[in-house]
Design an enzyme around this catalytic site. Structure first.
Site, PDB file in Angstrom:
ATOM      1  N   LEU A 181       0.832  -1.206   0.000  1.00 39.59           N
ATOM      2  CA  LEU A 181       0.000   0.000   0.000  1.00 39.59           C
ATOM      3  C   LEU A 181       0.869   1.259   0.000  1.00 39.59           C
ATOM      4  O   LEU A 181       0.589   2.210  -0.735  1.00 39.59           O
ATOM      5  CB  LEU A 181      -0.932   0.019   1.221  1.00 39.59           C
ATOM      6  CG  LEU A 181      -1.710   1.308   1.439  1.00 39.59           C
ATOM      7  CD1 LEU A 181      -2.766   1.502   0.361  1.00 39.59           C
ATOM      8  CD2 LEU A 181      -2.339   1.330   2.829  1.00 39.59           C
ATOM      9  N   GLU A 182       1.894   1.263   0.821  1.00 37.88           N
ATOM     10  CA  GLU A 182       2.730   2.456   0.982  1.00 37.88           C
ATOM     11  C   GLU A 182       3.837   2.554  -0.066  1.00 37.88           C
ATOM     12  O   GLU A 182       4.682   3.441   0.021  1.00 37.88           O
ATOM     13  CB  GLU A 182       3.338   2.473   2.394  1.00 37.88           C
ATOM     14  CG  GLU A 182       2.314   2.382   3.523  1.00 37.88           C
ATOM     15  CD  GLU A 182       1.394   3.579   3.634  1.00 37.88           C
ATOM     16  OE1 GLU A 182       1.447   4.483   2.769  1.00 37.88           O
ATOM     17  OE2 GLU A 182       0.617   3.634   4.585  1.00 37.88           O
ATOM     18  N   ALA A 183       3.830   1.667  -1.048  1.00 41.25           N
ATOM     19  CA  ALA A 183       4.844   1.657  -2.114  1.00 41.25           C
ATOM     20  C   ALA A 183       6.251   1.724  -1.519  1.00 41.25           C
ATOM     21  O   ALA A 183       7.110   2.492  -1.973  1.00 41.25           O
ATOM     22  CB  ALA A 183       4.596   2.790  -3.103  1.00 41.25           C
TER      23      ALA A 183
END
Length: 131
Positions: free
Chosen positions: A78-80
């Site tokens: 999600l947070e790359a």
């Protein structure tokens, strides 16, 4: 896997758009960072960036705990991580004044700097589209 505390300050907080990523984690408490940082929204106000290099405010958020490698891997996706965000453990103070070390995602300050709305510093993300 040992239990991991996670400090959330944006769309992962309860009731926000990405909170379902933590459905299997246990909510511990509202919390505040022990050290000061700075938070800015991204361009378009869709989610916040926590900036480690700027020391202006303690940041309000929530702490969850998990022992699930699956949840932690999903958060990295999600947070790359590590392109958009980097992660580390910081000290946060829970509502009962207990200090815990919690995993937090900081903006990777070497990439995608044009995504940060530097004109709008904030210290608490209060809505999915904070202004």
């Amino acid at each position: 896997m040992k239990e991991t505390y996670i400090f959330t300050y944006g769309t992962l907080k309860r009731g926000f758009s990405n909170s379902y990523f933590l459905d299997d984690a246990i909510f511990v408490s509202s919390a505040i960072t022990c050290e000061k940082y700075q938070m800015y929204p991204c361009i378009g106000n869709g989610y916040p960036f926590l900036i480690k290099s700027e020391k202006n405010h303690q940041i309000k958020g929530e702490v969850f705990k998990t022992n699930s490698k699956i949840i932690l891997n999903r958060l990295d996706d999600l947070e790359a991580y590590p392109d958009l965000y980097l992660k580390e453990f910081i000290k946060v103070e829970l509502e009962n004044k207990q200090i815990v070390k919690a995993l937090v995602y900081f903006k990777n300050e070497e990439t995608n700097l044009n995504a940060i709305d530097l004109s709008n510093p904030i210290f608490e993300w209060v809505d999915d589209f904070c202004y």
